[in-house]
Scaffold this motif. Structure first.
Motif, PDB file in Angstrom:
ATOM      1  N   GLU A   1      -3.254   4.393   2.772  1.00 46.65           N
ATOM      2  CA  GLU A   1      -2.272   4.267   1.711  1.00 46.65           C
ATOM      3  C   GLU A   1      -1.353   3.084   1.999  1.00 46.65           C
ATOM      4  O   GLU A   1      -0.975   2.855   3.147  1.00 46.65           O
ATOM      5  CB  GLU A   1      -1.442   5.542   1.585  1.00 46.65           C
ATOM      6  CG  GLU A   1      -2.261   6.734   1.148  1.00 46.65           C
ATOM      7  CD  GLU A   1      -1.444   7.985   0.953  1.00 46.65           C
ATOM      8  OE1 GLU A   1      -0.202   7.933   1.091  1.00 46.65           O
ATOM      9  OE2 GLU A   1      -2.047   9.032   0.664  1.00 46.65           O
TER      10      GLU A   1
ATOM     11  N   ASP B   1       2.234   1.225   0.450  1.00 48.82           N
ATOM     12  CA  ASP B   1       3.347   1.251  -0.490  1.00 48.82           C
ATOM     13  C   ASP B   1       3.341  -0.061  -1.256  1.00 48.82           C
ATOM     14  O   ASP B   1       3.220  -1.135  -0.661  1.00 48.82           O
ATOM     15  CB  ASP B   1       4.683   1.398   0.248  1.00 48.82           C
ATOM     16  CG  ASP B   1       4.809   2.745   0.947  1.00 48.82           C
ATOM     17  OD1 ASP B   1       4.253   3.728   0.436  1.00 48.82           O
ATOM     18  OD2 ASP B   1       5.467   2.801   1.993  1.00 48.82           O
TER      19      ASP B   1
ATOM     20  N   THR C   1       2.166   3.794  -4.837  1.00 48.20           N
ATOM     21  CA  THR C   1       1.270   3.942  -3.700  1.00 48.20           C
ATOM     22  C   THR C   1      -0.145   3.523  -4.099  1.00 48.20           C
ATOM     23  O   THR C   1      -0.674   3.980  -5.108  1.00 48.20           O
ATOM     24  CB  THR C   1       1.235   5.410  -3.212  1.00 48.20           C
ATOM     25  OG1 THR C   1       2.561   5.829  -2.891  1.00 48.20           O
ATOM     26  CG2 THR C   1       0.338   5.563  -1.996  1.00 48.20           C
TER      27      THR C   1
END
Length: 83
Positions: free
Chosen positions: A59, A61, A44
C-alpha cells in the motif's frame, strides 16, 4: 519539481515526484509485475502481486485527487492530479 529520494516499503523501491499540479509515484515491482493489479481507494494505492509463493500486497499513501495508474515492464506509475 520536488523529487523525494528513493524509499523502500516492504522491499519495493519507489520514488515520488511532486510537481505544481501533479504528484507521480514510480515503483519497481520486478519481474512478477505481469501478474500485478493496482487500485486507488481514497488516498491509498493498493498493489497486489501474484507470485509463486502466494499473493503479496503493498500500500502507498497518495494525495487526494484524480489518480491514473499503469504498469509497464515491471514499473508501476501512479499519477495524481490535484483537484
Amino acid at each position: 519539481m520536488v523529487s523525494v529520494p528513493h524509499q523502500a516499503r516492504d522491499e519495493v523501491l519507489y520514488r515520488q515526484y511532486d510537481y505544481e499540479d501533479e504528484t507521480v509515484f514510480v515503483a519497481d515491482l520486478g519481474a512478477v509485475a505481469d501478474d500485478a493489479t493496482v487500485e486507488v481507494v481514497d488516498e491509498t494505492a493498493i498493489v497486489v502481486l501474484e507470485t509463486a509463493e502466494g499473493e503479496r500486497q503493498y500500500e502507498f499513501d497518495v494525495p487526494d485527487g484524480d489518480a491514473h495508474t499503469f504498469i509497464s515492464n515491471g514499473v508501476l506509475t501512479i499519477e495524481v492530479s490535484g483537484e
